[in-house]
Design an enzyme around this catalytic site. Structure first.
Site, mmCIF file in Angstrom:
data_model
loop_
_atom_site.group_PDB
_atom_site.id
_atom_site.type_symbol
_atom_site.label_atom_id
_atom_site.label_comp_id
_atom_site.label_asym_id
_atom_site.label_seq_id
_atom_site.Cartn_x
_atom_site.Cartn_y
_atom_site.Cartn_z
ATOM 1 C CD GLU A 1 4.621 3.236 1.083
ATOM 2 O OE1 GLU A 1 4.307 3.579 0.116
ATOM 3 O OE2 GLU A 1 5.451 3.761 1.904
ATOM 4 C CG HIS A 2 -0.360 0.728 0.096
ATOM 5 N ND1 HIS A 2 -1.130 0.114 -0.447
ATOM 6 C CD2 HIS A 2 -0.157 0.806 0.650
ATOM 7 C CE1 HIS A 2 -0.445 -1.060 -1.105
ATOM 8 N NE2 HIS A 2 0.597 -0.212 0.064
ATOM 9 C CG ASP B 1 -0.759 6.368 -4.616
ATOM 10 O OD1 ASP B 1 -1.150 5.388 -3.877
ATOM 11 O OD2 ASP B 1 0.095 6.425 -4.928
ATOM 12 C CB SER C 1 8.918 4.118 -7.942
ATOM 13 O OG SER C 1 8.854 4.053 -8.825
ATOM 14 C CB SER C 2 12.704 0.260 -11.390
ATOM 15 O OG SER C 2 11.942 -0.893 -10.864
ATOM 16 C CG ASP D 1 4.732 5.413 -7.422
ATOM 17 O OD1 ASP D 1 5.367 5.484 -6.567
ATOM 18 O OD2 ASP D 1 4.704 3.497 -7.312
#
Length: 344
Positions: free
Chosen positions: A22-23, A25, A116-117, A162
Site C-alpha cells: 500500500e502506497h 506504487d 477502485s471504482s 489500480d
C-alpha cells in the site's frame, strides 16, 4: 432507454482489492492486488463526429451528460471526468482526432470503498473506445492512459496499481506488479479451495483528491532528497532505499521519516508475501498483512478507527491468518485472509 437505441457493444472491467503493498506504487515499488467479482459494465454505440453522451445508473441520477470529444476537453465538476480524461488519452488514435459515442454506465463496485471504482470505470471506457473504433492497445498501455486520466482530469496523483490490475488481472491469481518501467508482473495463485478472501467495507467514504494523498506523495519525495543529501545518490524513489540509508539521513523531519519507513518496509513485506503465497504459507502471509496494517496506521497514518476496529475483530476469529486495511485509506475497507471453514 436513455438513448432510444440498441447498443452495439457491451464491455466490463473489474474493481480490485490490494492484498498487500500500500502506497508503494507511486514510489516505484511493489504491489500485489487481485480482481474482485464487482465490475463496471458499459453498453455503448458509436456516433459520427465528436458528440459524446453518457448516462450512469450510479451517478447523476440518470441524467444524460454531453460533451465534445476533441482536443478542447477539460475537467469539469462531476463524475464524467473519469470518462472525459480517458477519451482525451485516446484522441491521438482516432480518425480526425475526435471521439463520438453514447454510453450507459452501471457499476456494482462500491464507491469510496477502497476497491477502485474509478479505475474500473476508466478501464471500461478505454475498452469501449478500443471496441468502437477497432483499436489494438496493450493492457499496459491502456492502464497508463487511464492513470494519466486520474492525474490530469481527476486531480489524483495515483500510481499505476489500480488501473493495471483492472486491465491485466487474471482469475484465481493476485498480480505482483513492479511499478518501475517496464512494469514487469507475476501472476501469483490464490486459488486454494480451502482459502477465502473477505473484504469488509467500513462505510466511511474517502476522497483521495484532498490534501492527504498529495501530502504523502510530497513527503516521500522529501525523504528521497534527504537520503541523497546524506550521500545516497542512487535513491531516486523510496523503492531504491533501505532502512539503514533512511537512518543515516540526519535531521530528517520525523513525520517524513515515518512515511518513508512505511514504504521501504512495505516493499519488503510485499515481496515476502509473494513467496509465502507461492509456498502456501498462509500464516506467514497473514503475519505480513498485520504488520502492513500497523505500519499504515502508525507510520503512514492513513487508517481510521473504523478500519482498525474491523481488523481487530477479524483477528479474534478462529482460522483467520491476517487482516489489514486496503486501498488509499482515510476510509474504505479491509481485506482478511481466513480458512474457508471459518466463514459463517
Amino acid at each position: 432507454d436513455s438513448f432510444n437505441a440498441e447498443p452495439t457493444l457491451v464491455v466490463s472491467a473489474p474493481g480490485r482489492c490490494n492484498l498487500i503493498g500500500e502506497h508503494t506504487d507511486y514510489n516505484e515499488g511493489f504491489v500485489m492486488p487481485f480482481c474482485i467479482a464487482r465490475t463496471t459494465v458499459i453498453a455503448a454505440r458509436r456516433l459520427p463526429g465528436s458528440r459524446c453522451r453518457v448516462t450512469s445508473a450510479n451517478e447523476g441520477k440518470g441524467i444524460v451528460h454531453e460533451f465534445v470529444g476533441d482536443a478542447t476537453l477539460k475537467p469539469v465538476d462531476d463524475y464524467t471526468n473519469y470518462i472525459r480524461g480517458v477519451v482525451y488519452q485516446y484522441l491521438k488514435d482516432l480518425p480526425g482526432g475526435v471521439c463520438g459515442f453514447e454510453a450507459a454506465v452501471l457499476s456494482n463496485v462500491p464507491l469510496g470503498g477502497g476497491l477502485s471504482s474509478s479505475a474500473s470505470v476508466e478501464v471500461a471506457i478505454g475498452t469501449m473506445i478500443e471496441g468502437l473504433y477497432d483499436l489494438t492497445v496493450t493492457p499496459t498501455e491502456k492502464a497508463l492512459r487511464c492513470q494519466k486520466c486520474e492525474h490530469d482530469f481527476c486531480d489524483t496523483p495515483c500510481g499505476i496499481m489500480d488501473q493495471f490490475i483492472s486491465a491485466c488481472g487474471k482469475s484465481g491469481h493476485a498480480l505482483l506488479i513492479d511499478c518501475r518501467k517496464p512494469y514487469p508482473t507475476e501472476h501469483v495463485p490464490i486459488d486454494d479451495p480451502d482459502l477465502a478472501l473477505v473484504i469488509a467495507n467500513s462505510n466511511v467514504k474517502h476522497k483521495l483528491s484532498g490534501s492527504e494523498y498529495p501530502d504523502r506523495v510530497r513527503q516521500c519525495k522529501e525523504a528521497c532528497a534527504a537520503m541523497r543529501s546524506a550521500g545516497h545518490a542512487d535513491v531516486r524513489f523510496l523503492r531504491d532505499a533501505t532502512l539503514e540509508q533512511l537512518a543515516s539521513a540526519k535531521g530528517i523531519d520525523p513525520v517524513v521519516a515515518a512515511r518513508a519507513r512505511h514504504v521501504i518496509s512495505e516493499d519488503q513485506r510485499t515481496l515476502q508475501a509473494k513467496e509465502a503465497l507461492k509456498a502456501r504459507d498462509y500464516r506467514r502471509v497473514g503475519a505480513l498483512m498485520v504488520e502492513s496494517h500497523r505500519s499504515l496506521r502508525d507510520d503512514y497514518e492513513v487508517s481510521t478507527v473504523e478500519l482498525d476496529t474491523l481488523v481487530e475483530i477479524a483477528m479474534t476469529v478462529e482460522g483467520v491468518f491476517g487482516s489489514r486495511m486496503t486501498g488509499g485509506g482515510f476510509g474504505g475497507g479491509t481485506v482478511t485472509l481466513p480458512k474457508k471453514s471459518s466463514l459463517p
